[in-house]
Design a protein around this motif. Structure first.
Motif, PDB file in Angstrom:
ATOM      1  N   ASP A  46     -38.348 -56.703  -8.246  1.00  0.00           N
ATOM      2  CA  ASP A  46     -37.098 -56.513  -7.531  1.00  0.00           C
ATOM      3  C   ASP A  46     -35.945 -56.950  -8.432  1.00  0.00           C
ATOM      4  O   ASP A  46     -36.141 -57.694  -9.390  1.00  0.00           O
ATOM      5  CB  ASP A  46     -37.148 -57.346  -6.249  1.00  0.00           C
ATOM      6  N   ALA A  93     -33.915 -48.543  -3.121  1.00  0.00           N
ATOM      7  CA  ALA A  93     -35.128 -49.123  -2.519  1.00  0.00           C
ATOM      8  C   ALA A  93     -36.341 -48.223  -2.705  1.00  0.00           C
ATOM      9  O   ALA A  93     -37.471 -48.711  -2.786  1.00  0.00           O
ATOM     10  CB  ALA A  93     -34.883 -49.390  -1.035  1.00  0.00           C
ATOM     11  N   TRP A  94     -36.113 -46.898  -2.773  1.00  0.00           N
ATOM     12  CA  TRP A  94     -37.255 -45.979  -2.873  1.00  0.00           C
ATOM     13  C   TRP A  94     -37.997 -46.086  -4.202  1.00  0.00           C
ATOM     14  O   TRP A  94     -39.119 -45.618  -4.321  1.00  0.00           O
ATOM     15  CB  TRP A  94     -36.791 -44.538  -2.651  1.00  0.00           C
ATOM     16  N   LYS A  96     -39.237 -48.708  -5.341  1.00  0.00           N
ATOM     17  CA  LYS A  96     -40.359 -49.622  -5.071  1.00  0.00           C
ATOM     18  C   LYS A  96     -40.905 -49.317  -3.677  1.00  0.00           C
ATOM     19  O   LYS A  96     -41.117 -50.203  -2.849  1.00  0.00           O
ATOM     20  CB  LYS A  96     -39.930 -51.082  -5.222  1.00  0.00           C
ATOM     21  N   GLY A  97     -41.155 -48.032  -3.460  1.00  0.00           N
ATOM     22  CA  GLY A  97     -41.506 -47.526  -2.136  1.00  0.00           C
ATOM     23  C   GLY A  97     -42.774 -48.110  -1.556  1.00  0.00           C
ATOM     24  O   GLY A  97     -42.862 -48.309  -0.337  1.00  0.00           O
ATOM     25  N   GLU A 100     -42.026 -51.496  -0.003  1.00  0.00           N
ATOM     26  CA  GLU A 100     -41.097 -51.314   1.119  1.00  0.00           C
ATOM     27  C   GLU A 100     -41.826 -50.708   2.317  1.00  0.00           C
ATOM     28  O   GLU A 100     -41.612 -51.125   3.458  1.00  0.00           O
ATOM     29  CB  GLU A 100     -39.930 -50.414   0.689  1.00  0.00           C
ATOM     30  N   ARG A 101     -42.673 -49.717   2.070  1.00  0.00           N
ATOM     31  CA  ARG A 101     -43.423 -49.107   3.171  1.00  0.00           C
ATOM     32  C   ARG A 101     -44.415 -50.097   3.774  1.00  0.00           C
ATOM     33  O   ARG A 101     -44.665 -50.084   4.982  1.00  0.00           O
ATOM     34  CB  ARG A 101     -44.152 -47.849   2.683  1.00  0.00           C
ATOM     35  N   ARG A 104     -42.624 -52.279   6.149  1.00  0.00           N
ATOM     36  CA  ARG A 104     -42.361 -51.531   7.387  1.00  0.00           C
ATOM     37  C   ARG A 104     -43.617 -51.527   8.265  1.00  0.00           C
ATOM     38  O   ARG A 104     -43.539 -51.681   9.495  1.00  0.00           O
ATOM     39  CB  ARG A 104     -41.924 -50.102   7.050  1.00  0.00           C
TER      40      ARG A 104
END
Length: 207
Positions: A46, A93-94, A96-97, A100-101, A104
């Motif tokens: 990040d 953000a996508w 490091k999808g 992140e997913r 979620r």
């Protein structure tokens, strides 16, 4: 936490109230000595200050001209045996999808079932807020302690997420379609660990 991109296995997960570079080091050492038993070849980090601190990378945070590691710019990442790191772009953000997913998924399948869940932290998305008297719940002893919460989290991570078929693994044609199965049985990079005593010394503050 860190995610192994091929298997979607979650490694080095730690929980705290306020993150910093020392917490990040603990996370990486848990990844090395407890979860993976190996040093990753590359990591994708990040753009936050905890990840890009000079003690971690060997470079000043605002130095974007660095080309590769060398002996004069040795930060924590290289000291524990990681060959190189790549830094995500801010506000993308996508890029490091996978992680992140995953978070979620954590929110949808784990966090929202906790008594104190109040929705996402994104201030603009007020529709995702859940009104709760958290202070009152605390006074009445209705909330979990951090240790109790971490125990529930660990149970969900190991007994549910890691053993459940992952759509991403099916889509990429993996023979093993659970994160645990893919991580344990599919081909992966392995590198010997540095002595744990050396890694413990690296945890000390630079001063």
């Amino acid at each position: 936490a860190w995610v192994d991109i091929r298997s979607r296995m979650i490694l080095g997960d730690v929980m705290c109230k306020d993150a910093n570079s020392d917490i990040l080091k603990q996370s990486l050492l848990k990844l090395l000595y407890h979860d993976a038993g190996s040093v990753p070849q590359y990591i994708y980090i990040d753009n936050g200050k905890d990840y890009t601190a000079k003690g971690m990378t060997g470079y000043a945070r605002n130095d974007r001209q660095r080309l590769a590691f060398d002996d004069t710019t040795k930060g924590f990442y290289q000291s524990i045996g990681i060959e190189d790191y790549h830094r995500s772009l801010p506000y993308y953000a996508w890029t490091k999808g996978e992680i992140e997913r995953f978070f979620r998924t954590v929110c949808d399948q784990f966090s929202r079932w906790c008594t104190s869940y109040t929705g996402t932290l994104t201030g603009s998305k007020t529709f995702a807020k859940v009104e709760k008297d958290v202070a009152g719940m605390l006074e009445r002893g209705e909330l979990m302690t951090m240790d109790e919460f971490y125990a529930e989290w660990t149970k969900w991570l190991h007994d549910v997420y890691m053993k459940r078929t992952h759509s991403g693994l099916k889509d990429q044609g993996e023979e093993y379609t659970t994160p645990e199965g893919c991580f344990e049985h599919a081909e992966r990079y392995e590198k010997a660990l540095p002595p744990k005593s050396y890694a413990t010394l690296l945890m000390m503050q630079s001063e």
